[in-house]
Design a protein around this motif. Structure first.
Motif, PDB file in Angstrom:
ATOM      1  N   GLU A   5       1.122  -1.247  -0.009  1.00 33.72           N
ATOM      2  CA  GLU A   5      -0.229   0.355  -0.126  1.00 33.72           C
ATOM      3  C   GLU A   5       0.455   0.928  -0.150  1.00 33.72           C
ATOM      4  O   GLU A   5       0.441   2.522  -0.690  1.00 33.72           O
ATOM      5  CB  GLU A   5      -0.207  -0.018   1.476  1.00 33.72           C
ATOM      6  N   LYS A   6       1.695   1.386   0.563  1.00 37.57           N
ATOM      7  CA  LYS A   6       2.868   2.341   0.778  1.00 37.57           C
ATOM      8  C   LYS A   6       3.874   2.446  -0.633  1.00 37.57           C
ATOM      9  O   LYS A   6       3.606   3.715  -0.854  1.00 37.57           O
ATOM     10  CB  LYS A   6       4.290   2.169   1.706  1.00 37.57           C
ATOM     11  N   LEU A   7       4.094   1.599  -1.313  1.00 31.63           N
ATOM     12  CA  LEU A   7       4.848   1.571  -2.442  1.00 31.63           C
ATOM     13  C   LEU A   7       3.451   2.103  -3.475  1.00 31.63           C
ATOM     14  O   LEU A   7       4.418   3.144  -4.454  1.00 31.63           O
ATOM     15  CB  LEU A   7       5.057   0.462  -2.796  1.00 31.63           C
ATOM     16  N   GLN A   8       1.999   1.955  -3.687  1.00 36.60           N
ATOM     17  CA  GLN A   8       1.469   1.594  -4.273  1.00 36.60           C
ATOM     18  C   GLN A   8       1.303   4.141  -4.083  1.00 36.60           C
ATOM     19  O   GLN A   8       0.704   4.813  -5.036  1.00 36.60           O
ATOM     20  CB  GLN A   8      -0.029   1.116  -3.990  1.00 36.60           C
ATOM     21  N   ARG A  11       3.876   5.903  -5.176  1.00 38.03           N
ATOM     22  CA  ARG A  11       4.109   5.913  -6.697  1.00 38.03           C
ATOM     23  C   ARG A  11       2.958   7.408  -7.487  1.00 38.03           C
ATOM     24  O   ARG A  11       3.113   7.698  -8.100  1.00 38.03           O
ATOM     25  CB  ARG A  11       3.825   4.489  -6.971  1.00 38.03           C
ATOM     26  N   LYS A  12       2.209   6.924  -6.652  1.00 36.85           N
ATOM     27  CA  LYS A  12       1.242   7.716  -7.452  1.00 36.85           C
ATOM     28  C   LYS A  12       0.672   9.299  -6.943  1.00 36.85           C
ATOM     29  O   LYS A  12       0.813  10.084  -7.299  1.00 36.85           O
ATOM     30  CB  LYS A  12      -0.620   7.374  -6.665  1.00 36.85           C
ATOM     31  N   GLU A  13       1.814   9.199  -5.909  1.00 35.28           N
ATOM     32  CA  GLU A  13       1.974  11.161  -5.263  1.00 35.28           C
ATOM     33  C   GLU A  13       3.650  11.240  -6.262  1.00 35.28           C
ATOM     34  O   GLU A  13       3.145  12.608  -6.581  1.00 35.28           O
ATOM     35  CB  GLU A  13       2.276  10.887  -3.982  1.00 35.28           C
ATOM     36  N   ILE A  32       7.465  -4.712 -10.066  1.00 28.08           N
ATOM     37  CA  ILE A  32       5.876  -3.292  -9.337  1.00 28.08           C
ATOM     38  C   ILE A  32       4.824  -3.964  -8.835  1.00 28.08           C
ATOM     39  O   ILE A  32       3.964  -4.134  -8.303  1.00 28.08           O
ATOM     40  CB  ILE A  32       5.923  -2.503 -10.034  1.00 28.08           C
ATOM     41  N   SER A  33       4.493  -4.520 -10.523  1.00 35.05           N
ATOM     42  CA  SER A  33       2.826  -5.118  -9.773  1.00 35.05           C
ATOM     43  C   SER A  33       2.927  -6.176  -8.934  1.00 35.05           C
ATOM     44  O   SER A  33       1.653  -5.777  -8.088  1.00 35.05           O
ATOM     45  CB  SER A  33       2.072  -5.927 -11.212  1.00 35.05           C
ATOM     46  N   LYS A  34       3.611  -7.136  -8.779  1.00 36.97           N
ATOM     47  CA  LYS A  34       4.410  -8.317  -7.894  1.00 36.97           C
ATOM     48  C   LYS A  34       3.901  -7.534  -6.275  1.00 36.97           C
ATOM     49  O   LYS A  34       3.206  -8.249  -5.206  1.00 36.97           O
ATOM     50  CB  LYS A  34       4.604  -8.885  -8.248  1.00 36.97           C
ATOM     51  N   TRP A  35       4.753  -6.558  -6.261  1.00 34.90           N
ATOM     52  CA  TRP A  35       4.921  -6.009  -5.488  1.00 34.90           C
ATOM     53  C   TRP A  35       3.706  -5.483  -4.278  1.00 34.90           C
ATOM     54  O   TRP A  35       3.094  -5.494  -3.433  1.00 34.90           O
ATOM     55  CB  TRP A  35       6.385  -5.200  -5.391  1.00 34.90           C
ATOM     56  N   GLU A  36       2.827  -4.813  -5.860  1.00 34.90           N
ATOM     57  CA  GLU A  36       1.964  -3.351  -5.268  1.00 34.90           C
ATOM     58  C   GLU A  36       0.780  -4.708  -4.993  1.00 34.90           C
ATOM     59  O   GLU A  36      -0.472  -4.306  -4.413  1.00 34.90           O
ATOM     60  CB  GLU A  36       2.002  -2.771  -6.083  1.00 34.90           C
ATOM     61  N   SER A  37       0.983  -5.578  -5.316  1.00 32.80           N
ATOM     62  CA  SER A  37      -0.344  -6.178  -4.787  1.00 32.80           C
ATOM     63  C   SER A  37      -0.091  -7.328  -4.028  1.00 32.80           C
ATOM     64  O   SER A  37      -1.290  -8.060  -3.251  1.00 32.80           O
ATOM     65  CB  SER A  37      -0.592  -7.393  -6.192  1.00 32.80           C
ATOM     66  N   SER A  49      17.308   0.960  -3.608  1.00 35.93           N
ATOM     67  CA  SER A  49      16.393   2.537  -4.671  1.00 35.93           C
ATOM     68  C   SER A  49      15.562   2.788  -4.410  1.00 35.93           C
ATOM     69  O   SER A  49      14.660   4.133  -4.752  1.00 35.93           O
ATOM     70  CB  SER A  49      17.053   1.311  -6.300  1.00 35.93           C
ATOM     71  N   ILE A  50      14.770   1.998  -3.695  1.00 36.31           N
ATOM     72  CA  ILE A  50      12.444   3.009  -4.009  1.00 36.31           C
ATOM     73  C   ILE A  50      12.992   4.162  -2.383  1.00 36.31           C
ATOM     74  O   ILE A  50      12.535   4.684  -2.756  1.00 36.31           O
ATOM     75  CB  ILE A  50      12.062   2.351  -2.953  1.00 36.31           C
ATOM     76  N   SER A  51      13.898   3.149  -1.191  1.00 36.54           N
ATOM     77  CA  SER A  51      14.564   4.495   0.000  1.00 36.54           C
ATOM     78  C   SER A  51      14.628   5.382  -0.883  1.00 36.54           C
ATOM     79  O   SER A  51      14.576   7.010  -0.454  1.00 36.54           O
ATOM     80  CB  SER A  51      15.172   4.041   0.852  1.00 36.54           C
TER      81      SER A  51
END
Length: 204
Positions: A5-8, A11-13, A32-37, A49-51
């Motif tokens: 949920e945090k990643l989604q 990303r949207k922000e 990405i889809s796998k992580w967000e699901s 890298s995300i951090s």
């Protein structure tokens, strides 16, 4: 809030699509889809890298429980990569059966150990099998090592099964033609691969 949920939200922000985020992190959109699901977590490098990309600490991205789970998954993945590497190397090692003096050749009253090139008292079909199948196995070993970098479990599983089948066939051919030294060494390599497969399957 869970990691997916945090990643989604992050990303949207940033008004980023999954494809754009994938490009930034040098991973596939599927990842990405796998992580967000919520079906998986990124590895440590992707997490860093995300951090960095979203200017958020790893502690804020993952809970303590998620970090432990990630560390366990990362450890399993690393061990599995080692197993795959060993498996591929074992397949490549079968190529040495073309050159090592593992075959019994009767010369008068004596039995000599010769390599496959010097072996003469076998049929053309048997000779073709002894030459072709080690080359095929070595090719599979190269394929396994290449597939490892693409994380394609389906193709890797198929190549391993083909490798086991080919090696079992070679062992039967060696038994039929009575070459004990080659049988013993081939059987040892075969059993090591079977153990690796069992240990690898238990880690999933």
């Amino acid at each position: 809030m869970e990691f997916n949920e945090k990643l989604q939200q992050l990303r949207k922000e940033k008004s980023m699509t999954q494809e754009k985020l994938a490009e930034q992190l040098f991973v596939s959109r599927t990842a990405i889809s796998k992580w967000e699901s919520g079906k998986g977590y990124p590895n440590i490098e992707s997490l860093k890298s995300i951090s960095k990309l979203f200017s958020i600490s790893i502690d804020n991205l993952l809970s303590g429980e998620e970090l432990i789970s990630l560390a366990v998954d990362e450890n399993r993945a690393n061990i599995n990569k080692i197993y795959i590497l060993i498996f591929g190397i074992l397949d490549l090692m079968v190529l040495t059966f073309l050159f090592l003096p593992l075959y019994a050749y009767q010369e008068g009253a004596f039995v000599r150990k010769v390599n496959l090139f010097a072996l003469q008292d076998i049929s053309a079909i048997t000779r073709a099998i002894f030459f072709i199948f080690p080359i095929l196995m070595a090719t599979l070993g190269i394929i396994e090592l290449v597939i490892q970098h693409y994380d394609n479990d389906k193709w890797l599983s198929t190549s391993k099964k083909c490798s086991i089948f080919l090696q079992a066939f070679i062992i039967l051919a060696l038994i039929a033609t009575r070459h004990p030294y080659a049988i013993a060494l081939m059987f040892v390599l075969f059993m090591v691969k079977v153990v690796l497969l069992i240990r690898s399957s238990r880690m999933k």
